[in-house]
Design a protein around this motif. Structure first.
Motif, PDB file in Angstrom:
ATOM      1  N   ASP A   1       2.988  17.566  -9.669  1.00 42.76           N
ATOM      2  CA  ASP A   1       4.424  17.387  -9.412  1.00 42.76           C
ATOM      3  C   ASP A   1       4.712  17.434  -7.915  1.00 42.76           C
ATOM      4  N   ALA A   2       4.091  18.361  -7.216  1.00 34.59           N
ATOM      5  CA  ALA A   2       4.281  18.479  -5.771  1.00 34.59           C
ATOM      6  C   ALA A   2       3.728  17.251  -5.056  1.00 34.59           C
ATOM      7  N   ASP A   3       2.598  16.747  -5.534  1.00 33.19           N
ATOM      8  CA  ASP A   3       2.016  15.542  -4.939  1.00 33.19           C
ATOM      9  C   ASP A   3       2.962  14.354  -5.119  1.00 33.19           C
ATOM     10  N   ILE A   4       3.511  14.204  -6.309  1.00 36.32           N
ATOM     11  CA  ILE A   4       4.434  13.100  -6.593  1.00 36.32           C
ATOM     12  C   ILE A   4       5.714  13.246  -5.772  1.00 36.32           C
ATOM     13  N   ASP A   5       6.217  14.472  -5.652  1.00 37.82           N
ATOM     14  CA  ASP A   5       7.396  14.705  -4.802  1.00 37.82           C
ATOM     15  C   ASP A   5       7.126  14.248  -3.367  1.00 37.82           C
ATOM     16  N   TYR A   6       5.935  14.570  -2.869  1.00 35.82           N
ATOM     17  CA  TYR A   6       5.548  14.146  -1.521  1.00 35.82           C
ATOM     18  C   TYR A   6       5.542  12.623  -1.436  1.00 35.82           C
TER      19      TYR A   6
ATOM     20  N   ALA B   1      -3.941  10.554   1.533  1.00 38.10           N
ATOM     21  CA  ALA B   1      -3.715   9.758   0.322  1.00 38.10           C
ATOM     22  C   ALA B   1      -2.554   8.795   0.530  1.00 38.10           C
ATOM     23  N   PHE B   2      -1.490   9.254   1.177  1.00 37.40           N
ATOM     24  CA  PHE B   2      -0.350   8.376   1.424  1.00 37.40           C
ATOM     25  C   PHE B   2      -0.742   7.230   2.349  1.00 37.40           C
ATOM     26  N   ALA B   3      -1.511   7.522   3.363  1.00 35.63           N
ATOM     27  CA  ALA B   3      -1.962   6.465   4.277  1.00 35.63           C
ATOM     28  C   ALA B   3      -2.767   5.419   3.516  1.00 35.63           C
ATOM     29  N   ASN B   4      -3.664   5.859   2.667  1.00 32.87           N
ATOM     30  CA  ASN B   4      -4.475   4.931   1.875  1.00 32.87           C
ATOM     31  C   ASN B   4      -3.616   4.151   0.890  1.00 32.87           C
ATOM     32  N   TRP B   5      -2.703   4.834   0.224  1.00 35.80           N
ATOM     33  CA  TRP B   5      -1.835   4.192  -0.760  1.00 35.80           C
ATOM     34  C   TRP B   5      -0.923   3.162  -0.091  1.00 35.80           C
ATOM     35  N   SER B   6      -0.287   3.544   1.000  1.00 32.80           N
ATOM     36  CA  SER B   6       0.658   2.634   1.647  1.00 32.80           C
ATOM     37  C   SER B   6      -0.053   1.411   2.219  1.00 32.80           C
ATOM     38  N   ALA B   7      -1.284   1.566   2.643  1.00 31.47           N
ATOM     39  CA  ALA B   7      -2.042   0.420   3.137  1.00 31.47           C
ATOM     40  C   ALA B   7      -2.251  -0.614   2.046  1.00 31.47           C
ATOM     41  N   THR B   8      -2.377  -0.180   0.800  1.00 33.39           N
ATOM     42  CA  THR B   8      -2.578  -1.118  -0.307  1.00 33.39           C
ATOM     43  C   THR B   8      -1.271  -1.818  -0.671  1.00 33.39           C
ATOM     44  N   LYS B   9      -0.137  -1.221  -0.350  1.00 35.49           N
ATOM     45  CA  LYS B   9       1.161  -1.802  -0.700  1.00 35.49           C
ATOM     46  C   LYS B   9       1.504  -3.012   0.153  1.00 35.49           C
ATOM     47  N   TRP B  10       0.971  -3.104   1.332  1.00 38.77           N
ATOM     48  CA  TRP B  10       1.376  -4.166   2.254  1.00 38.77           C
ATOM     49  C   TRP B  10       0.259  -5.146   2.566  1.00 38.77           C
ATOM     50  N   ARG B  11      -0.738  -5.243   1.708  1.00 38.65           N
ATOM     51  CA  ARG B  11      -1.822  -6.214   1.924  1.00 38.65           C
ATOM     52  C   ARG B  11      -1.359  -7.590   1.624  1.00 38.65           C
TER      53      ARG B  11
ATOM     54  N   ALA C   1       7.669   7.800   0.746  1.00 37.84           N
ATOM     55  CA  ALA C   1       7.960   6.403   0.431  1.00 37.84           C
ATOM     56  C   ALA C   1       9.414   6.076   0.764  1.00 37.84           C
ATOM     57  N   ALA C   2      10.303   7.014   0.528  1.00 39.83           N
ATOM     58  CA  ALA C   2      11.721   6.801   0.849  1.00 39.83           C
ATOM     59  C   ALA C   2      11.902   6.620   2.355  1.00 39.83           C
ATOM     60  N   LEU C   3      11.186   7.397   3.136  1.00 36.51           N
ATOM     61  CA  LEU C   3      11.288   7.276   4.591  1.00 36.51           C
ATOM     62  C   LEU C   3      10.819   5.910   5.078  1.00 36.51           C
ATOM     63  N   SER C   4       9.825   5.366   4.417  1.00 38.01           N
ATOM     64  CA  SER C   4       9.299   4.066   4.831  1.00 38.01           C
ATOM     65  C   SER C   4       9.870   2.918   4.002  1.00 38.01           C
ATOM     66  N   LYS C   5      10.836   3.259   3.142  1.00 34.29           N
ATOM     67  CA  LYS C   5      11.499   2.254   2.295  1.00 34.29           C
ATOM     68  C   LYS C   5      10.497   1.451   1.461  1.00 34.29           C
ATOM     69  N   THR C   6       9.506   2.177   0.925  1.00 32.96           N
ATOM     70  CA  THR C   6       8.479   1.569   0.086  1.00 32.96           C
ATOM     71  C   THR C   6       8.768   1.917  -1.360  1.00 32.96           C
ATOM     72  N   PRO C   7       8.898   0.923  -2.230  1.00 32.88           N
ATOM     73  CA  PRO C   7       9.156   1.215  -3.645  1.00 32.88           C
ATOM     74  C   PRO C   7       7.936   1.860  -4.310  1.00 32.88           C
ATOM     75  N   VAL C   8       8.202   2.724  -5.280  1.00 26.45           N
ATOM     76  CA  VAL C   8       7.140   3.429  -6.004  1.00 26.45           C
ATOM     77  C   VAL C   8       7.300   3.150  -7.491  1.00 26.45           C
ATOM     78  N   SER C   9       6.217   2.722  -8.121  1.00 25.72           N
ATOM     79  CA  SER C   9       6.222   2.493  -9.565  1.00 25.72           C
ATOM     80  C   SER C   9       5.456   3.620 -10.252  1.00 25.72           C
ATOM     81  N   GLU C  10       5.495   3.609 -11.569  1.00 28.81           N
ATOM     82  CA  GLU C  10       4.730   4.595 -12.328  1.00 28.81           C
ATOM     83  C   GLU C  10       3.232   4.426 -12.062  1.00 28.81           C
TER      84      GLU C  10
END
Length: 66
Positions: free
Chosen positions: A10-15, A56-66, A20-29
């Protein structure tokens, strides 16, 4: 899952949502699941909470903008 593991997830998901909100990146399930896996990898590599989440966020966000 134990309560501790669930609280950690839960804490990880909150993070994820906060960053994601700060970078205006949408998050799906699906993104939540991917992020939890990425954080888990960092934990297994010996990283602590914040460091694991940041990496983890750096790795995840990099996949969002490929």
């Amino acid at each position: 899952m134990t309560d501790d593991v669930m609280s950690q997830a839960d804490a990880d998901i909150d993070y994820l949502y906060a960053r994601a909100a700060l970078s205006k990146t949408p998050v799906s399930e699906e993104d939540e699941d991917i992020f939890i896996e990425l954080v888990g990898k960092q934990y297994s590599d010996g990283k602590r909470n914040l460091e694991a989440r940041v990496l983890a966020f750096a790795n995840w966000s990099a996949t969002k903008w490929r």
